[in-house]
Scaffold this motif. Structure first.
Motif, PDB file in Angstrom:
ATOM      1  N   HIS A 136       0.603  -1.239   0.020  1.00 42.05           N
ATOM      2  CA  HIS A 136       0.108   0.122   0.135  1.00 42.05           C
ATOM      3  C   HIS A 136       0.866   1.454   0.045  1.00 42.05           C
ATOM      4  O   HIS A 136       0.412   2.266  -0.671  1.00 42.05           O
ATOM      5  N   ARG A 141      -1.360   4.222  -1.286  1.00 47.67           N
ATOM      6  CA  ARG A 141      -2.607   3.960  -0.832  1.00 47.67           C
ATOM      7  C   ARG A 141      -2.671   3.839   0.416  1.00 47.67           C
ATOM      8  O   ARG A 141      -1.906   3.567   1.220  1.00 47.67           O
ATOM      9  N   ASP A 212      -7.936   1.418   1.134  1.00 50.98           N
ATOM     10  CA  ASP A 212      -7.886   0.882  -0.275  1.00 50.98           C
ATOM     11  C   ASP A 212      -7.413  -0.428  -0.329  1.00 50.98           C
ATOM     12  O   ASP A 212      -6.531  -1.048   0.346  1.00 50.98           O
TER      13      ASP A 212
END
Length: 264
Positions: A136, A141, A212
Protein backbone atom coordinates in the motif's frame (compact mmCIF):
# COMPACT_ATOMS: atom_id res chain seq x y z
CA UNK A 1 6.21 9.00 27.71
CA UNK A 2 7.01 12.59 26.75
CA UNK A 3 7.47 14.23 23.40
CA UNK A 4 11.12 15.00 22.81
CA UNK A 5 12.54 17.33 20.19
CA UNK A 6 10.41 16.89 17.09
CA UNK A 7 12.03 16.62 13.69
CA UNK A 8 11.15 19.15 11.03
CA UNK A 9 9.16 16.37 9.31
CA UNK A 10 6.56 16.20 12.11
CA UNK A 11 6.30 19.98 12.45
CA UNK A 12 6.07 20.46 8.67
CA UNK A 13 3.45 17.73 8.29
CA UNK A 14 1.26 19.15 11.07
CA UNK A 15 1.58 22.66 9.65
CA UNK A 16 0.42 21.43 6.23
CA UNK A 17 -2.52 19.62 7.87
CA UNK A 18 -3.45 22.60 10.04
CA UNK A 19 -3.52 24.99 7.08
CA UNK A 20 -5.49 22.60 4.88
CA UNK A 21 -2.63 21.99 2.45
CA UNK A 22 -2.78 18.25 3.27
CA UNK A 23 -6.16 16.56 3.71
CA UNK A 24 -5.44 12.96 2.71
CA UNK A 25 -4.20 9.82 4.50
CA UNK A 26 -0.97 10.12 6.48
CA UNK A 27 0.69 6.79 5.65
CA UNK A 28 4.29 7.57 4.75
CA UNK A 29 4.26 11.11 6.21
CA UNK A 30 6.89 11.99 8.84
CA UNK A 31 8.14 8.41 8.65
CA UNK A 32 10.05 8.39 11.94
CA UNK A 33 7.16 9.69 14.02
CA UNK A 34 4.37 7.97 15.93
CA UNK A 35 0.92 8.49 14.46
CA UNK A 36 -2.29 8.11 16.44
CA UNK A 37 -5.95 7.27 15.98
CA UNK A 38 -8.25 9.84 17.59
CA UNK A 39 -11.50 9.49 19.55
CA UNK A 40 -13.11 12.56 21.16
CA UNK A 41 -16.04 11.96 23.52
CA UNK A 42 -18.08 13.87 26.10
CA UNK A 43 -16.65 13.47 29.60
CA UNK A 44 -19.63 11.42 30.81
CA UNK A 45 -18.63 8.64 28.39
CA UNK A 46 -14.86 8.90 28.84
CA UNK A 47 -14.68 6.45 31.77
CA UNK A 48 -16.55 3.73 29.90
CA UNK A 49 -14.43 4.26 26.81
CA UNK A 50 -11.20 4.08 28.81
CA UNK A 51 -12.35 0.74 30.26
CA UNK A 52 -13.19 -0.44 26.73
CA UNK A 53 -9.61 0.37 25.67
CA UNK A 54 -8.16 -1.36 28.74
CA UNK A 55 -10.16 -4.51 27.96
CA UNK A 56 -9.11 -4.45 24.29
CA UNK A 57 -5.44 -3.42 24.31
CA UNK A 58 -4.57 -4.94 20.91
CA UNK A 59 -6.87 -2.67 18.86
CA UNK A 60 -7.01 0.17 21.42
CA UNK A 61 -3.56 0.87 22.92
CA UNK A 62 -3.91 4.27 24.60
CA UNK A 63 -1.06 6.75 24.02
CA UNK A 64 -2.65 9.81 25.65
CA UNK A 65 -5.86 11.09 27.27
CA UNK A 66 -6.61 14.80 27.59
CA UNK A 67 -8.26 16.72 30.39
CA UNK A 68 -11.92 17.63 29.68
CA UNK A 69 -12.15 20.64 27.41
CA UNK A 70 -8.39 20.80 26.78
CA UNK A 71 -7.55 20.56 23.04
CA UNK A 72 -3.81 20.29 23.66
CA UNK A 73 -1.75 17.10 24.11
CA UNK A 74 1.63 18.19 25.49
CA UNK A 75 2.91 14.64 26.08
CA UNK A 76 2.58 14.00 22.33
CA UNK A 77 3.70 17.37 20.95
CA UNK A 78 4.23 20.88 22.30
CA UNK A 79 2.16 22.60 19.63
CA UNK A 80 -0.49 19.92 18.92
CA UNK A 81 -4.04 21.25 18.78
CA UNK A 82 -6.48 18.36 18.32
CA UNK A 83 -9.04 20.74 16.78
CA UNK A 84 -6.91 21.41 13.69
CA UNK A 85 -4.12 18.84 13.41
CA UNK A 86 -5.92 15.83 11.89
CA UNK A 87 -6.31 15.88 8.08
CA UNK A 88 -9.93 14.76 8.16
CA UNK A 89 -12.30 14.15 11.05
CA UNK A 90 -15.53 12.21 11.36
CA UNK A 91 -18.39 13.75 13.32
CA UNK A 92 -20.88 11.22 14.71
CA UNK A 93 -24.38 11.99 15.97
CA UNK A 94 -26.35 9.15 17.59
CA UNK A 95 -23.99 6.65 15.94
CA UNK A 96 -24.49 8.02 12.44
CA UNK A 97 -21.75 9.69 10.43
CA UNK A 98 -22.85 13.32 10.08
CA UNK A 99 -19.84 15.11 8.55
CA UNK A 100 -16.15 14.80 7.63
CA UNK A 101 -14.63 18.25 8.23
CA UNK A 102 -10.97 19.21 8.10
CA UNK A 103 -11.24 21.36 11.25
CA UNK A 104 -13.40 20.94 14.37
CA UNK A 105 -12.72 24.26 16.10
CA UNK A 106 -16.36 25.27 15.64
CA UNK A 107 -17.52 22.03 17.29
CA UNK A 108 -15.26 22.16 20.34
CA UNK A 109 -16.88 21.97 23.79
CA UNK A 110 -15.65 22.26 27.37
CA UNK A 111 -16.67 18.68 28.18
CA UNK A 112 -14.79 16.91 25.38
CA UNK A 113 -12.05 14.40 26.22
CA UNK A 114 -9.52 13.29 23.59
CA UNK A 115 -8.09 9.77 23.39
CA UNK A 116 -5.11 9.07 21.13
CA UNK A 117 -4.67 5.40 20.29
CA UNK A 118 -1.61 3.74 18.79
CA UNK A 119 -1.53 3.20 15.02
CA UNK A 120 0.07 0.50 12.90
CA UNK A 121 1.70 3.15 10.72
CA UNK A 122 4.33 3.31 13.47
CA UNK A 123 5.49 -0.28 13.15
CA UNK A 124 5.54 0.01 9.37
CA UNK A 125 8.80 1.92 9.60
CA UNK A 126 10.42 -1.02 11.38
CA UNK A 127 9.09 -3.40 8.71
CA UNK A 128 10.45 -1.23 5.91
CA UNK A 129 13.83 -0.89 7.63
CA UNK A 130 13.97 -4.71 7.79
CA UNK A 131 13.48 -4.86 4.03
CA UNK A 132 9.87 -6.05 4.09
CA UNK A 133 7.88 -4.49 1.22
CA UNK A 134 4.52 -2.89 2.01
CA UNK A 135 2.38 -2.74 -1.11
CA UNK A 136 0.00 0.00 0.00
CA UNK A 137 2.93 2.35 0.62
CA UNK A 138 4.60 1.40 -2.66
CA UNK A 139 1.31 2.20 -4.44
CA UNK A 140 0.65 5.35 -2.35
CA UNK A 141 -2.61 3.95 -1.01
CA UNK A 142 -4.26 3.87 2.39
CA UNK A 143 -3.93 0.52 4.15
CA UNK A 144 -6.86 -1.90 3.67
CA UNK A 145 -9.08 -2.28 6.77
CA UNK A 146 -11.78 -4.88 7.44
CA UNK A 147 -14.47 -5.51 10.04
CA UNK A 148 -14.20 -9.07 11.36
CA UNK A 149 -16.50 -11.53 13.12
CA UNK A 150 -14.28 -11.34 16.23
CA UNK A 151 -16.09 -9.59 19.08
CA UNK A 152 -14.32 -7.11 21.32
CA UNK A 153 -14.81 -7.14 25.11
CA UNK A 154 -17.63 -4.70 25.98
CA UNK A 155 -17.51 -1.86 28.51
CA UNK A 156 -20.57 0.22 29.29
CA UNK A 157 -22.25 1.05 25.98
CA UNK A 158 -19.15 0.24 23.93
CA UNK A 159 -18.88 -3.07 22.07
CA UNK A 160 -18.55 -4.30 18.52
CA UNK A 161 -16.33 -6.18 16.08
CA UNK A 162 -12.56 -6.14 15.89
CA UNK A 163 -11.32 -4.15 12.87
CA UNK A 164 -8.05 -5.27 11.28
CA UNK A 165 -5.54 -3.97 8.75
CA UNK A 166 -4.22 -6.30 6.05
CA UNK A 167 -0.79 -6.41 4.40
CA UNK A 168 0.10 -9.13 1.86
CA UNK A 169 3.43 -10.84 2.48
CA UNK A 170 5.50 -13.82 1.40
CA UNK A 171 5.47 -16.53 4.11
CA UNK A 172 9.07 -15.87 5.20
CA UNK A 173 8.34 -12.14 5.41
CA UNK A 174 5.20 -12.83 7.45
CA UNK A 175 7.27 -14.74 10.02
CA UNK A 176 9.74 -11.87 10.20
CA UNK A 177 6.87 -9.38 10.53
CA UNK A 178 5.57 -11.26 13.57
CA UNK A 179 8.98 -11.00 15.20
CA UNK A 180 9.35 -7.29 14.44
CA UNK A 181 5.86 -6.04 15.33
CA UNK A 182 5.74 -8.00 18.59
CA UNK A 183 8.25 -5.39 19.84
CA UNK A 184 5.60 -2.66 19.50
CA UNK A 185 2.66 -3.48 21.80
CA UNK A 186 1.71 0.22 22.04
CA UNK A 187 0.92 0.21 18.32
CA UNK A 188 -1.00 -3.09 18.06
CA UNK A 189 1.90 -5.52 18.36
CA UNK A 190 2.01 -8.84 16.51
CA UNK A 191 -0.63 -9.89 13.95
CA UNK A 192 -3.93 -11.33 15.15
CA UNK A 193 -4.39 -13.61 12.13
CA UNK A 194 -2.44 -14.91 9.14
CA UNK A 195 -3.96 -16.68 6.15
CA UNK A 196 -7.57 -17.55 5.32
CA UNK A 197 -9.62 -14.34 5.75
CA UNK A 198 -12.87 -16.33 5.98
CA UNK A 199 -11.79 -17.61 9.40
CA UNK A 200 -12.25 -14.09 10.78
CA UNK A 201 -15.35 -13.31 8.76
CA UNK A 202 -13.80 -11.45 5.81
CA UNK A 203 -15.52 -12.42 2.57
CA UNK A 204 -13.68 -10.41 -0.10
CA UNK A 205 -10.21 -8.88 0.26
CA UNK A 206 -10.85 -6.71 -2.78
CA UNK A 207 -13.60 -4.85 -0.91
CA UNK A 208 -12.20 -3.41 2.34
CA UNK A 209 -14.58 -1.70 4.76
CA UNK A 210 -12.14 1.20 5.07
CA UNK A 211 -9.04 2.26 3.15
CA UNK A 212 -7.90 0.98 -0.24
CA UNK A 213 -7.71 -2.54 -1.64
CA UNK A 214 -4.33 -4.04 -2.50
CA UNK A 215 -3.79 -7.25 -4.43
CA UNK A 216 -2.62 -10.44 -2.73
CA UNK A 217 -0.32 -12.06 -5.28
CA UNK A 218 0.22 -15.82 -5.80
CA UNK A 219 2.53 -17.18 -3.12
CA UNK A 220 1.60 -14.45 -0.64
CA UNK A 221 -0.39 -14.59 2.59
CA UNK A 222 -2.74 -11.91 3.90
CA UNK A 223 -1.44 -10.80 7.31
CA UNK A 224 -3.88 -9.08 9.66
CA UNK A 225 -3.15 -6.71 12.55
CA UNK A 226 -5.61 -5.26 15.08
CA UNK A 227 -6.61 -1.75 14.00
CA UNK A 228 -7.35 1.50 15.81
CA UNK A 229 -10.48 1.99 13.70
CA UNK A 230 -12.09 -0.60 16.01
CA UNK A 231 -13.42 2.17 18.31
CA UNK A 232 -15.38 3.61 15.40
CA UNK A 233 -17.25 0.31 15.10
CA UNK A 234 -17.88 0.46 18.85
CA UNK A 235 -19.17 4.02 18.54
CA UNK A 236 -21.63 2.89 15.87
CA UNK A 237 -22.91 0.34 18.40
CA UNK A 238 -22.97 2.74 21.37
CA UNK A 239 -24.68 5.51 19.38
CA UNK A 240 -23.56 8.44 21.57
CA UNK A 241 -25.38 11.71 20.95
CA UNK A 242 -22.13 13.30 19.82
CA UNK A 243 -18.50 12.32 19.28
CA UNK A 244 -15.63 12.91 16.89
CA UNK A 245 -13.02 10.54 15.46
CA UNK A 246 -10.31 10.72 12.80
CA UNK A 247 -11.25 9.55 9.32
CA UNK A 248 -9.66 6.12 8.69
CA UNK A 249 -6.05 6.56 7.60
CA UNK A 250 -6.00 10.30 8.43
CA UNK A 251 -3.99 10.28 11.64
CA UNK A 252 -2.55 12.64 14.21
CA UNK A 253 1.22 12.96 13.70
CA UNK A 254 3.03 13.31 17.03
CA UNK A 255 6.51 14.41 18.10
CA UNK A 256 7.25 10.94 19.51
CA UNK A 257 9.65 8.76 17.55
CA UNK A 258 8.60 5.25 16.56
CA UNK A 259 11.69 3.66 18.09
CA UNK A 260 10.65 5.04 21.50
CA UNK A 261 7.69 2.65 21.52
CA UNK A 262 9.79 -0.50 21.03
CA UNK A 263 9.55 -2.71 24.13
CA UNK A 264 12.88 -4.45 23.44
Amino acid sequence: MNAANPSSAAVTARRAIRTGEWASHTSGLADNHVQGNVVILPADLAGDFLRYCQRNPKPCPVLAVSEPGDPFLPTLGKDIDIRTDVPRYRVWRKGELAAEPGDITHLWRDDLVTFVIGCSFSFEQALIEAGLPLRHIEQNRNVAMFRTNVATAPAGPFSGPLVVTMRPMRPADAIRAVQITSRFPNVHGAPVHIGDPAQIGIVDLSRPDYGDAVEVLPGELPVFWACGVTPQAAIEQARPDFCITHAPGAMLITDLFNHELASF
